[in-house]
Design an enzyme around this catalytic site. Structure first.
Site, PDB file in Angstrom:
ATOM      1  N   ARG A 195       0.169  -3.541   4.328  1.00  0.00           N
ATOM      2  CA  ARG A 195      -0.429  -3.194   3.025  1.00  0.00           C
ATOM      3  C   ARG A 195       0.630  -3.205   1.933  1.00  0.00           C
ATOM      4  NH1 ARG A 195      -0.634   3.256   2.386  1.00  0.00           N
ATOM      5  NH2 ARG A 195       0.754   3.801   4.092  1.00  0.00           N
ATOM      6  N   SER A 204      -2.758   3.766  -2.127  1.00  0.00           N
ATOM      7  CA  SER A 204      -2.762   3.549  -0.674  1.00  0.00           C
ATOM      8  C   SER A 204      -2.895   2.079  -0.308  1.00  0.00           C
ATOM      9  CB  SER A 204      -3.916   4.320  -0.030  1.00  0.00           C
ATOM     10  OG  SER A 204      -3.763   5.705  -0.238  1.00  0.00           O
ATOM     11  N   GLU A 257     -17.857   1.273  -4.239  1.00  0.00           N
ATOM     12  CA  GLU A 257     -17.488  -0.036  -3.695  1.00  0.00           C
ATOM     13  C   GLU A 257     -18.555  -1.106  -3.945  1.00  0.00           C
ATOM     14  OE1 GLU A 257     -17.480   2.834  -2.064  1.00  0.00           O
ATOM     15  OE2 GLU A 257     -15.339   3.234  -1.853  1.00  0.00           O
ATOM     16  N   PHE A 260     -14.375   1.063   4.049  1.00  0.00           N
ATOM     17  CA  PHE A 260     -15.258   1.273   2.901  1.00  0.00           C
ATOM     18  C   PHE A 260     -15.600  -0.054   2.231  1.00  0.00           C
ATOM     19  CE2 PHE A 260     -12.401   5.209   2.673  1.00  0.00           C
ATOM     20  CZ  PHE A 260     -13.073   5.796   3.736  1.00  0.00           C
ATOM     21  N   ASP A 277      -6.223  10.400  10.162  1.00  0.00           N
ATOM     22  CA  ASP A 277      -7.414  10.573   9.319  1.00  0.00           C
ATOM     23  C   ASP A 277      -8.718  10.432  10.101  1.00  0.00           C
ATOM     24  OD1 ASP A 277      -6.232  11.312   6.996  1.00  0.00           O
ATOM     25  OD2 ASP A 277      -6.264   9.335   6.064  1.00  0.00           O
TER      26      ASP A 277
END
Lengths: 315, 312
Positions: free
Chosen positions: A10, A37, A58, A83, A117
């Site tokens: 990322r 993030s 989204e 998401f 998470d």
């Protein structure tokens, strides 16, 4: 062997995107309140005029990207993979795929290696969903160097793309840079006994598995299948013909992911015994990334075991 | 509200709307399936757009400065196709191929099959978001086109509509117009029974839009409501002055823009309409939400339309 850890994919995505932004004024970036993030923050900082934070919405974000693409922009759309793909799927289907628009989707925090998470944030269906959309290209890079090449290739590719990147630092597979081409497998190791196909974090694991197998006298070919779609069916056919067995490893559900894509191609072109490493109809849980990878079998050891099983069948 | 264009010929637009209704009924009857009710309720607004308000050129469907029209309530595709044919985007004979294998006139609009269509729609709730993207692109490029998006009132059940509404206000998209064809029905019945939308105008206002309610069949009201000024991004930039990223990028909320001297709210038009408008036995008869008229019904409907035109 242990490979040195490089940047998270990322992070490499965020840096590559800012770099592309300098060269291509038509690139715009949308994010769903996760730019710190997903790492689109680098682009946002450098090009605030071409960055649109769409908030935690989204579905709208995907549609807005379609409208921007219709007017000649090249939108990169980012959120967590879970998401982006799940909440934006209908919009990807009708507003983007059906319309044939040139939108680039980049889902971060793919797979279970995001860790603590937990399941709602761990994307294990995204590759299957993206693959299902007609006209979509799907890429899952292994390390920072592959990511840089993939992001550039996605920008050049005429049509919608989905790129999956990950949260943790990724072992460096391409210290000398990655020559990624859309629709082409990258052979990282040659071997004539069995073929290991992988992408994302599982490429490093496949290389480790190949080394373990070599110590047993088994020479494994390793293919990085960063390009899930289009798929390098010629490389797979050659692997089937020349090695007689194929194991596919991915940080994803077995249903619909890289393994499914490879199996369909192999079944069609040159059936050989196959093995699969991935999540088998299950979600994971909270935990440290390395604990999760071990508990859910996303390891070099599992790949090597599966290779031995395939070898026994092939003989 | 801005004033009506002085030269507008309302009778001509009413005639155009009646022609659209005739074409809608004929093409749905020929296809044997389709959605007449929601096409007929939208006909006056669509006529006012295509024959008066939109800046467009049938010879250049990809003209970058064209005004855009997105039919988010995609099941009303026939009225859009009728308007495009009447404007000369394609031969009117093509209307008879609606919903047939190989026809560019898909059951719901498809931009890939028919490029003059602005967006592929049919999964309700998606068109306004695409419109937000087109309006944002216009702002980025400093173009003065406007984007009109037509939604159904039932469609406003979809959460995505309100995500899009919020984002349009946030980005100060004065070049975006949402038109709700509020015909009071959705597939299963009256909207207030299926999912009560409450006070629709107040909802749009609360989401940061300049909302008005009109009679969607009163051509003078329709024309007046659609007359949204072209954006002058240079002037907005000057008015925005020190406001960070007021025009070229970043967010500019309606409130911030108004404080900076500009009315920066996108326009929402709640058009009260009658489903099946123009044909007595279809008006308010939700059976014709998604059923084609029979040959006999078609003849009666066409006769009514013709008589209505003469009696106007």
């Amino acid at each position: 062997m242990t490979r040195p850890l490089g940047l998270a994919t990322r992070e490499a995505y965020g840096l590559a995107l800012a770099e592309l932004g300098r060269e291509r004024p038509e690139i715009v970036v949308l994010d769903g309140d996760l730019s710190k993030s997903t790492m689109t923050k680098y682009f946002a900082k450098e090009f605030p005029d071409r960055f649109f934070n769409m908030g935690i919405a989204e579905a709208n974000m995907v549609g807005v990207a379609a409208g921007l693409a219709r007017c000649g922009k090249v939108p990169f759309v980012s959120s967590f993979a879970a998401f982006l793909m799940c909440k934006g799927f209908d919009q990807m289907r009708v507003s983007v795929a059906y319309a044939g628009l040139n939108v680039k989707f980049v889902g971060s925090h793919g797979g279970i290696s995001i860790g603590e998470d937990g399941v709602s944030q761990q994307s294990v269906e995204d590759v299957a969903l993206a693959r299902a959309l007609p006209g979509f290209a799907v890429f899952v890079p292994a390390d920072e160097h592959a990511t840089r090449a993939v992001v550039r290739a996605a920008a050049d590719h005429p049509g919608p793309c989905y790129v999956r990147v990950g949260r943790p630092k990724a072992p460096v597979v391409y210290p000398d840079g990655c020559d990624f081409r859309v629709g082409r497998a990258i052979q990282l190791r040659d071997g004539g006994d069995v073929t290991l196909v992988a992408n994302g974090l599982m490429v490093a694991a496949a290389l480790d598995a190949a080394e373990a197998l070599a110590r047993e006298g088994v020479e494994a070919r390793v293919l990085d299948m960063a390009s899930v779609k289009p798929l390098d069916e010629d490389a797979l056919e050659a692997a089937a013909r020349e090695t007689g067995g194929i194991v596919v490893a991915e940080e994803h559900l077995l249903a619909g992911g890289l393994g499914s894509a490879v199996a369909m191609s192999v079944a069609r072109r040159r059936p050989v015994p196959m093995g699969f490493v991935g999540l088998d109809d299950t979600y994971a849980e909270s935990g440290r990334p390395e604990e999760l990878m071990a508990k859910y079998g996303l390891t070099a050891e599992r790949i090597a075991e599966e290779a031995r099983r395939v070898l026994a069948l092939a003989r | 509200m801005t004033t009506t264009h002085p030269a507008v010929d309302l009778d001509r637009l009413r005639d155009r709307a009646r022609e659209l209704r005739r074409a809608v009924l004929e093409m749905i009857a020929a296809a044997g399936s389709g959605h007449p009710g929601g096409s007929l309720s939208a006909a006056d607004i669509v006529a006012a757009l295509f024959f008066h308000e939109l800046r467009h050129d049938p010879h250049r469907p990809d003209w970058p400065d064209r005004d855009r029209f997105i039919l988010s309530k995609g099941h009303a595709a026939p009225v859009l196709y009728a308007a495009l044919a009447a404007c000369g985007y394609f031969d009117a004979g093509l209307l008879r191929t609606l919903r047939r294998l190989g026809s560019p006139l898909q059951g719901h609009p498809s931009v890939r099959d028919l490029p003059p269509v602005e967006a592929s729609t049919g999964s309700l709730g998606q068109g306004l978001s695409v419109g937000v993207g087109e309006a944002l692109a216009g702002r980025l490029d400093g173009r003065d086109y406007r984007v009109f998006v037509m939604l159904g009132d039932g469609e406003c059940d979809e959460g995505q509509v309100w995500e899009a509404a919020m984002s349009a206000a946030h980005y100060g998209l004065i070049n975006l117009v949402a038109i709700v064809d509020a015909n009071g029905f959705q597939l299963d019945g009256p909207t207030d029974e299926i999912m009560d939308l409450g006070r629709l105008e107040e909802k749009w206002t609360a989401f940061g839009w300049d909302a008005v309610t009109i009679d969607g069949h009163d051509m003078a009201q329709v024309v007046r409501a659609l007359a949204v000024p072209r954006p002058d991004w240079g002037a907005s930039r000057a008015a925005g002055g020190a406001a960070r990223g007021a025009v070229a990028g970043g967010a500019m909320s309606g409130a911030a823009a108004e404080a900076a001297g500009g009315a920066a709210r996108p326009r929402a038009i709640i058009a009260r309409t009658v489903k099946g408008k123009g044909v007595s036995f279809m008006e308010g008869n939700n059976e014709f939400h998604g059923r084609a008229p029979t040959a006999e019904e078609l003849q009666r409907a066409l006769a009514e339309l013709a008589a209505g035109g003469a009696a106007r």
